[in-house]
Structures are given as C-alpha cells and as structure tokens.
Design a protein around this motif. Structure first.
Motif, PDB file in Angstrom:
ATOM      1  N   UNK A  10       0.835  -1.208   0.000  1.00  0.00           N
ATOM      2  CA  UNK A  10       0.000   0.000   0.000  1.00  0.00           C
ATOM      3  C   UNK A  10       0.868   1.256   0.000  1.00  0.00           C
ATOM      4  N   UNK A  11       1.944   1.246   0.774  1.00  0.00           N
ATOM      5  CA  UNK A  11       2.830   2.412   0.817  1.00  0.00           C
ATOM      6  C   UNK A  11       3.538   2.594  -0.522  1.00  0.00           C
ATOM      7  N   UNK A  12       3.978   1.503  -1.131  1.00  0.00           N
ATOM      8  CA  UNK A  12       4.636   1.585  -2.439  1.00  0.00           C
ATOM      9  C   UNK A  12       3.688   2.163  -3.477  1.00  0.00           C
ATOM     10  N   UNK A  13       2.434   1.724  -3.471  1.00  0.00           N
ATOM     11  CA  UNK A  13       1.447   2.232  -4.421  1.00  0.00           C
ATOM     12  C   UNK A  13       1.170   3.718  -4.185  1.00  0.00           C
ATOM     13  N   UNK A  14       1.048   4.111  -2.930  1.00  0.00           N
ATOM     14  CA  UNK A  14       0.813   5.517  -2.601  1.00  0.00           C
ATOM     15  C   UNK A  14       2.006   6.370  -3.036  1.00  0.00           C
ATOM     16  N   UNK A  15       3.208   5.907  -2.752  1.00  0.00           N
ATOM     17  CA  UNK A  15       4.413   6.638  -3.164  1.00  0.00           C
ATOM     18  C   UNK A  15       4.482   6.750  -4.687  1.00  0.00           C
ATOM     19  N   UNK A  16       4.077   5.707  -5.383  1.00  0.00           N
ATOM     20  CA  UNK A  16       4.041   5.750  -6.842  1.00  0.00           C
ATOM     21  C   UNK A  16       3.074   6.799  -7.357  1.00  0.00           C
ATOM     22  N   UNK A  17       1.918   6.907  -6.723  1.00  0.00           N
ATOM     23  CA  UNK A  17       0.941   7.934  -7.109  1.00  0.00           C
ATOM     24  C   UNK A  17       1.480   9.342  -6.849  1.00  0.00           C
ATOM     25  N   UNK A  18       2.086   9.534  -5.694  1.00  0.00           N
ATOM     26  CA  UNK A  18       2.638  10.843  -5.357  1.00  0.00           C
ATOM     27  C   UNK A  18       3.760  11.199  -6.330  1.00  0.00           C
ATOM     28  N   UNK A  19       4.632  10.241  -6.609  1.00  0.00           N
ATOM     29  CA  UNK A  19       5.731  10.476  -7.546  1.00  0.00           C
ATOM     30  C   UNK A  19       5.192  10.785  -8.946  1.00  0.00           C
ATOM     31  N   UNK A  20       4.184  10.053  -9.376  1.00  0.00           N
ATOM     32  CA  UNK A  20       3.572  10.299 -10.683  1.00  0.00           C
ATOM     33  C   UNK A  20       2.963  11.688 -10.767  1.00  0.00           C
ATOM     34  N   UNK A  21       2.289  12.108  -9.708  1.00  0.00           N
ATOM     35  CA  UNK A  21       1.700  13.441  -9.679  1.00  0.00           C
ATOM     36  C   UNK A  21       2.787  14.508  -9.704  1.00  0.00           C
ATOM     37  N   UNK A  22       3.872  14.284  -8.964  1.00  0.00           N
ATOM     38  CA  UNK A  22       4.983  15.239  -8.954  1.00  0.00           C
ATOM     39  C   UNK A  22       5.569  15.382 -10.360  1.00  0.00           C
ATOM     40  N   UNK A  23       5.701  14.279 -11.076  1.00  0.00           N
ATOM     41  CA  UNK A  23       6.211  14.332 -12.455  1.00  0.00           C
ATOM     42  C   UNK A  23       5.245  15.079 -13.369  1.00  0.00           C
ATOM     43  N   UNK A  24       3.961  14.848 -13.210  1.00  0.00           N
ATOM     44  CA  UNK A  24       2.965  15.559 -14.026  1.00  0.00           C
ATOM     45  C   UNK A  24       3.021  17.064 -13.766  1.00  0.00           C
ATOM     46  N   UNK A  25       3.131  17.432 -12.512  1.00  0.00           N
ATOM     47  CA  UNK A  25       3.196  18.850 -12.156  1.00  0.00           C
ATOM     48  C   UNK A  25       4.478  19.472 -12.712  1.00  0.00           C
ATOM     49  N   UNK A  26       5.604  18.769 -12.563  1.00  0.00           N
ATOM     50  CA  UNK A  26       6.875  19.284 -13.080  1.00  0.00           C
ATOM     51  C   UNK A  26       6.812  19.474 -14.595  1.00  0.00           C
ATOM     52  N   UNK A  27       6.222  18.547 -15.303  1.00  0.00           N
ATOM     53  CA  UNK A  27       6.093  18.664 -16.759  1.00  0.00           C
ATOM     54  C   UNK A  27       5.153  19.803 -17.131  1.00  0.00           C
ATOM     55  N   UNK A  28       4.099  19.961 -16.379  1.00  0.00           N
ATOM     56  CA  UNK A  28       3.156  21.065 -16.600  1.00  0.00           C
ATOM     57  C   UNK A  28       3.880  22.407 -16.450  1.00  0.00           C
ATOM     58  N   UNK A  29       4.666  22.548 -15.382  1.00  0.00           N
ATOM     59  CA  UNK A  29       5.425  23.778 -15.149  1.00  0.00           C
ATOM     60  C   UNK A  29       6.436  23.984 -16.279  1.00  0.00           C
ATOM     61  N   UNK A  30       7.138  22.928 -16.663  1.00  0.00           N
ATOM     62  CA  UNK A  30       8.146  23.033 -17.716  1.00  0.00           C
ATOM     63  C   UNK A  30       7.525  23.511 -19.026  1.00  0.00           C
ATOM     64  N   UNK A  31       6.403  22.919 -19.410  1.00  0.00           N
ATOM     65  CA  UNK A  31       5.749  23.304 -20.664  1.00  0.00           C
ATOM     66  C   UNK A  31       5.292  24.759 -20.627  1.00  0.00           C
ATOM     67  N   UNK A  32       4.708  25.191 -19.520  1.00  0.00           N
ATOM     68  CA  UNK A  32       4.243  26.579 -19.406  1.00  0.00           C
ATOM     69  C   UNK A  32       5.426  27.530 -19.396  1.00  0.00           C
ATOM     70  N   UNK A  33       6.514  27.139 -18.743  1.00  0.00           N
ATOM     71  CA  UNK A  33       7.715  27.971 -18.700  1.00  0.00           C
ATOM     72  C   UNK A  33       8.281  28.170 -20.100  1.00  0.00           C
ATOM     73  N   UNK A  34       8.422  27.083 -20.844  1.00  0.00           N
ATOM     74  CA  UNK A  34       8.976  27.147 -22.196  1.00  0.00           C
ATOM     75  C   UNK A  34       8.137  28.065 -23.077  1.00  0.00           C
ATOM     76  N   UNK A  35       6.824  28.022 -22.902  1.00  0.00           N
ATOM     77  CA  UNK A  35       5.954  28.867 -23.729  1.00  0.00           C
ATOM     78  C   UNK A  35       6.195  30.356 -23.463  1.00  0.00           C
ATOM     79  N   UNK A  36       6.807  30.673 -22.303  1.00  0.00           N
ATOM     80  CA  UNK A  36       7.109  32.065 -21.956  1.00  0.00           C
ATOM     81  C   UNK A  36       8.596  32.385 -22.108  1.00  0.00           C
ATOM     82  N   UNK A  37       9.352  31.445 -22.656  1.00  0.00           N
ATOM     83  CA  UNK A  37      10.787  31.661 -22.830  1.00  0.00           C
ATOM     84  C   UNK A  37      11.579  31.530 -21.548  1.00  0.00           C
TER      85      UNK A  37
END
Length: 141
Positions: A10-37
């Motif tokens: 259960x802890x491994x699955x929860x950590x996987x979800x948190x890690x996946x969300x962190x990656x999604x957020x980081x990619x979201x920030x990266x894409x928005x940043x690039x669009x602004x130079x």
C-alpha cells in the motif's frame, strides 16, 4: 500475505501515485515555462516570488540551495525581471524584487499554470484535504 507486507504494498502504491503526480506537475510547469521563454527553475522562482524576499527565502521556497537560486536569479535579473535591492533591516542582505516587467510575466505565468493543471480535476475542498494530508505526512517524517 502478512500485515507488514500488505502495508508495504500500500505504501509503495501511494508513493508511486505521489511520484507520478509530482512528475505531471513538473512537466506542466516546464511546458508553461517554455511557452514564456523561461526554464522550469526560472518559472518556479517567479511563481514563488510573492513579494520582496531574500535569496535564502527564495531558495527555501524553491527547495534548492541558495547557490542554485542565485544562478536562476542572475538569469532573471539579466532579463530585467528581478532586481536586487538593499534589505531594509539587514545591511548584509539583498531583497529580490520583481520589476514591472517581471510582475506582468509572473501574472501571465500564474494564469498558464492554473490552466489545465494536473490538479484541475479536484474541487477546492479536495485540494484543501490533499494539502492538509501531505502537510501532515511531511511533519511526521
């Protein structure tokens, strides 16, 4: 399965979800940043610069070392987005302050970051609950 094994899965699955969300957020920030130079760290610095603050305060908000924050701020300063001003009470320190151009870019960045955010599917109440639970988990570690 033994109780510790079940708990570990259960802890491994929860950590996987948190890690996946962190990656999604980081990619979201990266894409928005690039669009602004911007780079993702530059976008993070602009997002976190909610008012005048020291380099140490900004580094803490960015979850990085002050030397890394200095590198990012130097780049933003070269673009005339941030200025270093004397600190009002500590003559050894400088305060980071957004320029009018930096303020305008920060506002645009915040608009882009809220658009199609990985957290957009959550209600305000769900976001508040998630924030409370994550804060609670981090204070117990």
């Amino acid at each position: 399965m033994t109780h510790p094994e079940t708990q570990a899965i259960a802890e491994r699955e929860l950590c996987g979800l948190i890690n996946g969300m962190a990656h999604q957020i980081a990619e979201h920030v990266r894409q928005r940043a690039v669009s602004l130079g911007l780079t993702a760290p530059q976008a993070t610095a602009l997002r976190e610069l909610t008012g005048p603050m020291t380099m140490r305060e900004l580094a803490e908000r960015m979850s990085c070392e002050p030397s890394n924050a200095t590198f990012v701020v130097d780049k933003l300063e070269k673009r005339s987005l941030i200025e270093r001003h004397p600190h009002p009470t500590d003559r050894r320190a400088k305060q980071l302050v957004l320029t009018p151009q930096g303020t305008a870019l920060r506002e645009r960045l915040l608009e882009l970051l809220s658009s199609e955010s990985p957290l957009a599917g959550l209600t305000q109440e769900e976001r508040a609950t998630l924030q409370r639970l994550l804060a609670q988990a981090t204070t117990h570690s």
